[in-house]
Design an enzyme around this catalytic site. Structure first.
Site, PDB file in Angstrom:
ATOM      1  N   PHE A  12       0.859  -1.199   0.081  1.00  0.00           N
ATOM      2  CA  PHE A  12       0.018  -0.092  -0.004  1.00  0.00           C
ATOM      3  C   PHE A  12       0.760   1.218  -0.045  1.00  0.00           C
ATOM      4  CE2 PHE A  12      -2.103   3.655   1.600  1.00  0.00           C
ATOM      5  CZ  PHE A  12      -3.467   3.374   1.109  1.00  0.00           C
ATOM      6  N   ASP A  49       9.552   2.885   1.362  1.00  0.00           N
ATOM      7  CA  ASP A  49       8.377   3.733   2.112  1.00  0.00           C
ATOM      8  C   ASP A  49       8.248   3.699   3.339  1.00  0.00           C
ATOM      9  OD1 ASP A  49       5.756   4.792   2.617  1.00  0.00           O
ATOM     10  OD2 ASP A  49       4.589   3.755   0.957  1.00  0.00           O
ATOM     11  N   LYS A  79       2.935   9.710   8.203  1.00  0.00           N
ATOM     12  CA  LYS A  79       2.054   9.474   9.298  1.00  0.00           C
ATOM     13  C   LYS A  79       2.563  10.052  10.594  1.00  0.00           C
ATOM     14  CE  LYS A  79      -0.992   5.889   7.417  1.00  0.00           C
ATOM     15  NZ  LYS A  79      -0.217   5.443   6.183  1.00  0.00           N
TER      16      LYS A  79
HETATM   17  C1  LIG Z   1      -0.821   5.431   4.732  1.00  0.00           C
HETATM   18  C2  LIG Z   1       0.368   4.962   3.936  1.00  0.00           C
HETATM   19  C3  LIG Z   1       0.295   5.736   2.748  1.00  0.00           C
HETATM   20  C4  LIG Z   1      -0.444   7.004   2.317  1.00  0.00           C
HETATM   21  O1  LIG Z   1      -0.267   8.037   3.343  1.00  0.00           O
HETATM   22  P1  LIG Z   1      -1.717   8.959   3.151  1.00  0.00           P
HETATM   23  O2  LIG Z   1      -1.124  10.200   3.947  1.00  0.00           O
HETATM   24  O3  LIG Z   1      -2.670   8.479   3.696  1.00  0.00           O
HETATM   25  O4  LIG Z   1      -1.739   9.516   1.740  1.00  0.00           O
HETATM   26  C5  LIG Z   1       1.577   5.465   1.774  1.00  0.00           C
HETATM   27  N1  LIG Z   1       2.459   4.606   2.042  1.00  0.00           N
HETATM   28  C6  LIG Z   1       2.196   3.613   3.264  1.00  0.00           C
HETATM   29  C7  LIG Z   1       3.311   2.810   3.620  1.00  0.00           C
HETATM   30  C8  LIG Z   1       1.019   4.090   4.226  1.00  0.00           C
HETATM   31  O5  LIG Z   1       0.976   3.342   5.337  1.00  0.00           O
END
Ligand SMILES: *Cc1c(COP(=O)(O)O)cnc(C)c1O
Length: 384
Positions: A132, A217, A246
């Protein structure tokens, strides 16, 4: 104010893109939140791995308040002291050289993909099954779940997907158009999937051998969540590009992409965003880093995260509905053989917030400031 009235107006005025828990939260402090009726909850969701330093962390609140009295916004047409301070700190804690500020995780991913395309002049990505990375078109391209992608398919960038945690098949997917491998160091949204030790090191080697960039990521895993500043640091490797968001602002919306100098080829005009590097957002970031340093929260995330996990492993032996307990630091996943959403509801009624990432998986990503007593209580709520 009445709860039913809020439910009704939410349905009337807000797009139905989320199914919410039936509770209206009006206040938070540290590891606790309160609903509109004053009922208290221990928060093991933390705004989805956002409030690592706790709700309304005093360092973060103070920095934002001080900044509010000076400057809220000025744009990237001018220099600000605060964005430079925040970027310097991020470089320090991550080992990256240059930072691009944005406002969310998915935007950080867009920046990372664009930088990889710019640097390599190639446009294909190797991503992971069940990954994701966000909901904008670029981020969706490297996100796995068909459900998220189907309606927007015709716009997606070229990506292929390999099994997460297994390096053996990656090389088969590499061709002359491949720019980079992108992965989460622990997969979050797909249910806290921890790859085997040595996996990131092995992927780094594949990248080096084939001249690919490695994008890690860290949107969910960054800023202390797994017991390190960034989860890639468990493996002692250096990515070319990382993304973060986050936990980075302690509840203030902010994201960033950071890269090593030798790939940091953006020039003026290549990328941008009006709000990126916003003074309030950057003051929040500085507050988070200060809070983590002053209160030893990385150590706490690692130690008390381990305590939480061990308690749950013990619980697994006593009950028959838990199949697996896994995670690192304050990022814990449970596989159940019963309905995870029903467990979320019963734990909510008892007084704690937990999150189901699917019908059978629970994710626990509490603030690192959660106490051992609170951990014990949450485990007892999960138990029956
Ligand atoms: C939550 C998340 C995203 C997306 O972040 P948003 O602030 O919701 O756009 C991307 N990569 C990972 C690993 C995430 O957990």
């Amino acid at each position: 104010m009445d709860k039913m009235d809020i439910f009704e107006r939410e349905t009337k005025y807000i797009f139905h893109t989320y199914d919410r828990q039936p509770v209206v939260i009006t206040k938070g402090k540290g590891s606790k939140v309160w609903d509109i009726n004053g009922k208290e909850y221990i928060d093991c969701v933390g705004g989805i791995a956002v409030c690592g330093v706790g709700h309304r962390n005093p360092f973060v609140v103070k920095r934002i308040k001080d900044q509010l009295d000076r400057l809220m916004h000025i744009s990237n047409l001018y220099y600000t002291d605060i964005s430079v301070d925040a970027a310097e700190k991020i470089a320090e804690i991550s080992g990256m050289d240059k930072v691009f500020f944005c406002n969310s995780g998915t935007e950080a991913i867009e920046a990372a993909l664009k930088l990889a395309i710019k640097h390599t002049s190639k446009n294909k990505f190797i991503a992971m099954k069940n990954a994701f990375h966000g909901r904008t078109i670029g981020a969706l391209s490297v996100t796995y779940k068909e459900k998220f992608k189907k309606p927007f398919e015709s716009f997606l960038t070229d990506a292929c997907f390999v099994n997460y945690g297994d390096v053996s098949k990656i090389e088969e997917e590499i061709d002359e158009d491949t720019a980079a491998i992108i992965l989460e160091p622990i997969q979050g949204e797909s249910g806290v999937i921890v790859p085997p030790d040595g996996y990131l090191r092995a992927v780094r080697e594949v990248c080096d051998k084939n001249d690919l960039l490695l994008i890690v990521d860290e949107v969910q895993t960054g800023f202390g969540r797994t017991g390190r500043w960034f989860a890639f640091q468990h493996e002692g490797i250096m990515p070319d590009i990382i993304t973060m968001a986050k936990g980075m602002g302690g509840g203030f919306p902010v994201g960033a992409m950071a890269a090593k100098n030798d790939v940091a080829d953006f020039e003026p005009g290549d990328h941008g965003t009006t709000f990126g590097g916003n003074p309030l957002a950057c003051s929040a970031v500085l507050g988070v880093i200060e809070a983590i340093n002053k209160d030893n929260l990385i150590e706490k995330s690692e130690k008390d995260g381990r305590y939480f996990k061990e308690k749950l492993i013990k619980l697994k032996k006593d009950v028959d509905f838990i199949d697996d307990v896994r995670g690192k630091g304050m990022m814990i996943g449970l596989s159940l053989n019963k309905d995870a959403n029903a467990l979320v509801s019963s734990v909510l009624n008892k007084g704690a917030l937990i999150n189901a990432t699917s019908d059978k998986i629970i994710r626990l990503v509490p603030p690192f400031v959660i106490t051992r007593d609170e951990i014990d209580r949450v485990v007892s709520y999960i138990a029956d």
